[in-house]
Design an enzyme around this catalytic site. Sequence first.
Site, PDB file in Angstrom:
ATOM      1  N   LYS A 113       0.842  -1.212   0.297  1.00 16.03           N
ATOM      2  CA  LYS A 113       0.174  -0.217   0.303  1.00 16.03           C
ATOM      3  C   LYS A 113       1.041   1.162  -0.091  1.00 16.03           C
ATOM      4  O   LYS A 113       2.009   1.254   0.671  1.00 16.03           O
ATOM      5  CB  LYS A 113      -0.582   0.050   1.233  1.00 16.03           C
ATOM      6  CG  LYS A 113      -1.914   1.244   1.059  1.00 16.03           C
ATOM      7  CD  LYS A 113      -2.603   0.983   2.728  1.00 16.03           C
ATOM      8  CE  LYS A 113      -4.181   1.681   2.583  1.00 16.03           C
ATOM      9  NZ  LYS A 113      -4.621   1.678   3.996  1.00 16.03           N
ATOM     10  N   SER A 188      -9.540   0.859   3.080  1.00 14.94           N
ATOM     11  CA  SER A 188      -8.610   1.766   2.409  1.00 14.94           C
ATOM     12  C   SER A 188      -6.847   0.881   1.826  1.00 14.94           C
ATOM     13  O   SER A 188      -7.186   1.543   0.675  1.00 14.94           O
ATOM     14  CB  SER A 188      -8.084   3.316   2.988  1.00 14.94           C
ATOM     15  OG  SER A 188      -6.818   2.886   4.094  1.00 14.94           O
ATOM     16  N   SER A 212      -9.269  -1.629   7.520  1.00 20.04           N
ATOM     17  CA  SER A 212      -9.086  -1.142   5.728  1.00 20.04           C
ATOM     18  C   SER A 212      -8.405  -1.720   5.506  1.00 20.04           C
ATOM     19  O   SER A 212      -7.893  -2.212   3.894  1.00 20.04           O
ATOM     20  CB  SER A 212      -8.085  -0.105   6.844  1.00 20.04           C
ATOM     21  OG  SER A 212      -9.116   1.201   6.489  1.00 20.04           O
TER      22      SER A 212
END
Length: 527
Positions: A113, A188, A212
Amino acid sequence: MPLRPLVAFTAAAALTVTLMPTPAQAKPGHRVPQVAGLGVSDLRELLAKRRVTSVQLVDAYLRRIEAYDKRGPALSAVIGVNGRAREEAARLDAERRSGRVRGPLHGIPIVIKDNFDTHDMPTTSGSVALKDLRPPDDAEQIRRLRKAGAIVLAKTNMHEYAMNIYTISSLGGQTRNPYDPARHPGGSSGGTGAAVAAAFAPVGMGSDTCGSIRIPAAHNNLVGLRPTMGLSSRDGVAPLAGTQDVAGPIGVSVRDVALVLDATAGYDPKDPVTRASLGKVPRGYEKGLRTGGLRGKRIGVFTDYFATATSDEQETTARVRAAVAQMGRLGARVVELGPQPEILTAAAGANRVRDEFERDLNAYLASSARGGPAWLAGLEAPYDQVTLADIAASGQVTPSVLSTLKAWVNSPALPNPSYEEKLRQRDLLQQRLNALMREKGLDAVVYPTITRPATVIGETQSYLNCRLSAFSGFPALSVPAGFTANGLPVGVELLGRPFAEPALLGMGYAYEQATRHRELPATTPGL
């Protein structure tokens, strides 16, 4: 029977490597393997038997990114590819030929990420405003993964500044779910979820402030672990709320998640909360995986988190109820918990994101941005360092997130009475969860990871089920629970007491091996 847009993957696929035409990145005459459907465990076996090289794996995954990320289903899961990945793979291949193998992750490509610092690539949090942010070093978990031999192949899109679960950002655009590109991938960490599901890498890293890691795992038919607060370092990971944030793996199997945890867990003096991990990290998480991992376990069904108001909530509930029943058949004692109003009340009052975001982001930027880029730092005082105020003033943020950032500039100073009450509610939540598990003799609490499958892009959905783990700091593991009638993945979540990761992984592994719900999306087939 409705048709699923899926491609089945079985363990037998791991034993066969099909060589494919050379991608643009490969040398003339170089061949690349078929990697769709393979996990870390499969790849390490192929590497050990010298049936593939790490360079070939890098080329295979880059070929898939080229085919499916901006073309085909146009997933937009990747923000940037590591231009040195093949060079790193060649070095690790040379180490292997010389007899040095660092461990199970040696020569394995991974995705991360884009809120994890990388010394050799920008770290942007998905934001055009931070497109030039180049940290001085790697986040601690990335450093450990590289030390273990993992290759950072690419950085993945995220909901900008980790602000929601739909994974849209000004830099990366809207990421799409490979099981249905009309739907979002969760967030996310949705870029990591979509990338791993589409076989851009066998495993990836995400962060979790309230769902997330676990929500993208559920929406992409993957395994995701939110570790205990303090088990793994958050050093070099852009924060949303320091007392809630953790960072951890998303993978195609429980074993792969355990292998990443083996490489990353443990004390880091740069993140003082990890002192709690001292004496709590086993010699190996993978070693504890057994098909009998559910036998004799007591699992409490958290009925408050099973929704039935809509047809897709009913279908999710049915799939998770079926998963719980299967756990019972595998030897677990299932306990219906009934309403838990005190736990729900404490969870509802314990969200600290609004209070901590500006403080924690500014502290991170002071270290990782080091005063640059100068144009951004100069927008608002102080003019020699980047702050939330500068980012908001730049306007270079996706509109829905920009409005929140602007509202959160000049947040109330901490501590204050409202914030102290939220910390008190966190403590109550911890106490009440501990009391519930102690009184009922529970090894885990089970519920849907999220109450609905991924919604169509632009349609919101509730994600309140993230709270028990996120607001308490207790660990939680999401594993695939099957599919809805129209082929959308569903996740089931197991919550444990602090540092109960070995038991959670063991239970998840036993369920996973008995059910084999992992199936590839048809939008990203083998090349």
